[in-house]
Design a protein around this motif. Structure first.
Motif, PDB file in Angstrom:
ATOM      1  N   THR A 111       0.788  -1.305  -0.046  1.00 29.32           N
ATOM      2  CA  THR A 111       0.079   0.050  -0.156  1.00 29.32           C
ATOM      3  C   THR A 111       0.801   1.205  -0.144  1.00 29.32           C
ATOM      4  O   THR A 111       0.639   2.131  -0.704  1.00 29.32           O
ATOM      5  CB  THR A 111      -0.980   0.025   1.394  1.00 29.32           C
ATOM      6  N   CYS A 112       1.844   1.386   0.929  1.00 37.86           N
ATOM      7  CA  CYS A 112       2.803   2.378   0.778  1.00 37.86           C
ATOM      8  C   CYS A 112       3.611   2.603  -0.382  1.00 37.86           C
ATOM      9  O   CYS A 112       3.847   3.655  -0.619  1.00 37.86           O
ATOM     10  CB  CYS A 112       3.735   2.304   1.996  1.00 37.86           C
ATOM     11  N   LEU A 113       4.110   1.410  -1.043  1.00 40.59           N
ATOM     12  CA  LEU A 113       4.862   1.613  -2.039  1.00 40.59           C
ATOM     13  C   LEU A 113       3.912   1.976  -3.309  1.00 40.59           C
ATOM     14  O   LEU A 113       4.431   2.719  -4.251  1.00 40.59           O
ATOM     15  CB  LEU A 113       5.591   0.311  -2.542  1.00 40.59           C
ATOM     16  N   GLY A 114       2.587   1.641  -3.329  1.00 39.49           N
ATOM     17  CA  GLY A 114       1.843   2.238  -4.283  1.00 39.49           C
ATOM     18  C   GLY A 114       1.496   3.520  -4.324  1.00 39.49           C
ATOM     19  O   GLY A 114       1.575   4.348  -5.317  1.00 39.49           O
ATOM     20  N   PHE A 115       1.330   4.390  -3.184  1.00 39.89           N
ATOM     21  CA  PHE A 115       1.427   5.755  -3.028  1.00 39.89           C
ATOM     22  C   PHE A 115       2.806   6.554  -3.273  1.00 39.89           C
ATOM     23  O   PHE A 115       2.734   7.338  -4.119  1.00 39.89           O
ATOM     24  CB  PHE A 115       0.897   6.038  -1.578  1.00 39.89           C
ATOM     25  N   GLU A 116       3.786   5.604  -3.085  1.00 42.17           N
ATOM     26  CA  GLU A 116       5.137   6.479  -3.282  1.00 42.17           C
ATOM     27  C   GLU A 116       5.221   6.286  -4.748  1.00 42.17           C
ATOM     28  O   GLU A 116       5.800   7.292  -5.466  1.00 42.17           O
ATOM     29  CB  GLU A 116       6.115   5.451  -2.636  1.00 42.17           C
ATOM     30  N   SER A 120       0.453  10.922  -9.686  1.00 36.34           N
ATOM     31  CA  SER A 120      -0.926  11.441 -10.381  1.00 36.34           C
ATOM     32  C   SER A 120      -1.118  12.675  -9.962  1.00 36.34           C
ATOM     33  O   SER A 120      -2.245  13.508 -10.441  1.00 36.34           O
ATOM     34  CB  SER A 120      -1.924  10.493 -10.106  1.00 36.34           C
ATOM     35  N   SER A 121      -0.652  13.276  -8.689  1.00 36.88           N
ATOM     36  CA  SER A 121      -1.054  14.632  -8.208  1.00 36.88           C
ATOM     37  C   SER A 121      -0.821  15.618  -9.338  1.00 36.88           C
ATOM     38  O   SER A 121      -1.664  16.861  -9.483  1.00 36.88           O
ATOM     39  CB  SER A 121      -0.367  14.859  -6.944  1.00 36.88           C
ATOM     40  N   ALA A 172      -5.293   9.516 -10.865  1.00 35.41           N
ATOM     41  CA  ALA A 172      -5.993  10.215 -10.085  1.00 35.41           C
ATOM     42  C   ALA A 172      -7.136  10.285 -10.099  1.00 35.41           C
ATOM     43  O   ALA A 172      -7.818  10.273  -8.896  1.00 35.41           O
ATOM     44  CB  ALA A 172      -5.476  11.910 -10.304  1.00 35.41           C
ATOM     45  N   ALA A 173      -8.010   9.861 -11.252  1.00 37.15           N
ATOM     46  CA  ALA A 173      -9.504   9.796 -11.149  1.00 37.15           C
ATOM     47  C   ALA A 173      -9.900   8.550 -10.263  1.00 37.15           C
ATOM     48  O   ALA A 173     -10.603   8.459  -9.522  1.00 37.15           O
ATOM     49  CB  ALA A 173      -9.812   9.624 -12.566  1.00 37.15           C
ATOM     50  N   GLY A 174      -8.789   7.412 -10.173  1.00 36.24           N
ATOM     51  CA  GLY A 174      -9.035   6.371  -9.496  1.00 36.24           C
ATOM     52  C   GLY A 174      -8.794   6.658  -8.012  1.00 36.24           C
ATOM     53  O   GLY A 174      -9.753   6.145  -7.237  1.00 36.24           O
ATOM     54  N   LEU A 175      -8.044   7.636  -7.775  1.00 32.80           N
ATOM     55  CA  LEU A 175      -7.802   7.899  -6.094  1.00 32.80           C
ATOM     56  C   LEU A 175      -9.046   8.554  -5.805  1.00 32.80           C
ATOM     57  O   LEU A 175      -9.343   8.340  -4.589  1.00 32.80           O
ATOM     58  CB  LEU A 175      -6.297   8.600  -6.091  1.00 32.80           C
ATOM     59  N   PRO A 183      -1.222  -1.196 -10.253  1.00 30.56           N
ATOM     60  CA  PRO A 183      -0.144  -1.394 -11.316  1.00 30.56           C
ATOM     61  C   PRO A 183      -0.013  -0.215 -12.050  1.00 30.56           C
ATOM     62  O   PRO A 183       0.982   0.111 -12.541  1.00 30.56           O
ATOM     63  CB  PRO A 183      -0.545  -2.558 -12.123  1.00 30.56           C
ATOM     64  N   GLU A 184      -0.879   0.699 -12.090  1.00 31.08           N
ATOM     65  CA  GLU A 184      -0.895   1.952 -12.976  1.00 31.08           C
ATOM     66  C   GLU A 184       0.311   2.979 -12.344  1.00 31.08           C
ATOM     67  O   GLU A 184       0.930   3.579 -12.881  1.00 31.08           O
ATOM     68  CB  GLU A 184      -2.062   2.798 -12.964  1.00 31.08           C
ATOM     69  N   GLY A 185       0.274   2.551 -10.981  1.00 27.90           N
ATOM     70  CA  GLY A 185       1.467   3.312 -10.235  1.00 27.90           C
ATOM     71  C   GLY A 185       3.118   2.979 -10.722  1.00 27.90           C
ATOM     72  O   GLY A 185       3.748   3.814 -10.779  1.00 27.90           O
TER      73      GLY A 185
END
Length: 275
Positions: A111-116, A120-121, A172-175, A183-185
């Motif tokens: 989860t943390c790696l996905g955000f890292e 998308s911001s 970003a839309a997904g977030l 995997p888009e990350g």
């Protein structure tokens, strides 16, 4: 990560042993960003060595002022020291600082790696390295913005920048819809590091020998930090090779790489690896 794990984060060996309402941590972490200035760190530890490597991990928040925590800066070739080694020696952590259930450390890590990995911001305030607009400004300052070869490189850089931007908007839309980065990350991270390399190549074409020494000219020697720092981001948040595996397996549906240690107790896998 850890010295003995590298890009295979699940091979970490930092040990967590429960002692009543506390946990005792022992081990070493490396490439920890900003550890010299941070008040808290996230530690993924191994509490059980007798189950497969992805199942025996537990995550903790670690206060850096706790007894037994030592931070050492790692000097980079760019002259900076953004990364650090962190040594944990008999560090006692209350169970209240555990993140998630015991044994769910791998889920916390993903989860943390996905955000890292997510870029998308679209914010330029958190941008690492030089930007496309800064490359354009450098080309105009150097008087080469009308050179046909430079213009071709700038056009390619713009195209790749826009493709990454559109991909990040989809993430970003997904977030915004409440989804966890997937995997888009990894795709966004690959585009980001590839574009950093492209920027290095184009700015080298533009500035040439002006990059070698600091002669006081605007916007020249400062690009050294980008050029020397960009290669390191290929391993940040998981190496580019790992990201390609994720995209291949989870997006393209390709067969996963053979993993001989998948169903083997971690202690046994370590023993076999030492043979």
């Amino acid at each position: 990560s850890e010295p003995s794990a590298g890009s295979d984060l699940a091979s970490l060996t930092t040990r967590a042993v429960r002692d009543g309402d506390e946990w005792v941590l022992n081990g070493q972490k490396v490439w920890t960003s900003g550890a010299r200035f941070a008040e808290w760190g996230l530690a993924i530890t191994r509490h059980d060595f007798d189950v497969p490597k992805h199942k025996g991990m537990t995550a903790f928040m670690v206060p850096f002022n706790a007894p037994g925590v030592e931070v050492r800066a790692i000097k980079q070739m760019s002259g900076g020291a953004n990364f650090n080694e962190v040594f944990l020696t008999d560090v006692r952590i209350p169970d209240s600082l555990r993140l998630g259930p015991v044994g769910d450390g791998w889920k916390v890590a993903l989860t943390c790696l996905g955000f890292e990995r997510d870029h998308s911001s679209g914010s330029t305030s958190s941008h690492t390295g030089g930007t496309y607009k800064q490359v354009i400004a450098a080309a105009e300052w150097a008087g080469v913005s009308k050179d046909p070869i430079i213009r071709q490189s700038l056009a390619d850089l713009y195209i790749q920048h826009k493709v990454a931007q559109l991909t990040n908007r989809r993430a970003a839309a997904g977030l915004r819809a409440g989804q966890t980065p997937g995997p888009e990350g990894s795709l966004g991270k690959l585009m980001w590091t590839a574009n950093m390399t492209r920027i290095s190549n184009v700015i080298s074409q533009i500035l040439g020998t002006r990059l070698v020494a600091d002669n006081g000219e605007w916007g020249t020697y400062a690009w050294n930090e980008h050029i020397l720092g960009a290669p390191g981001y290929r391993i940040a948040g998981g190496s580019d090779e790992v990201q390609r595996n994720i995209v291949g397996e989870r997006v393209l549906g390709l067969p996963p790489e053979p993993r001989v240690d998948k169903d083997v107790a971690f202690s046994e896998a370590q023993r076999l690896a030492r043979k």
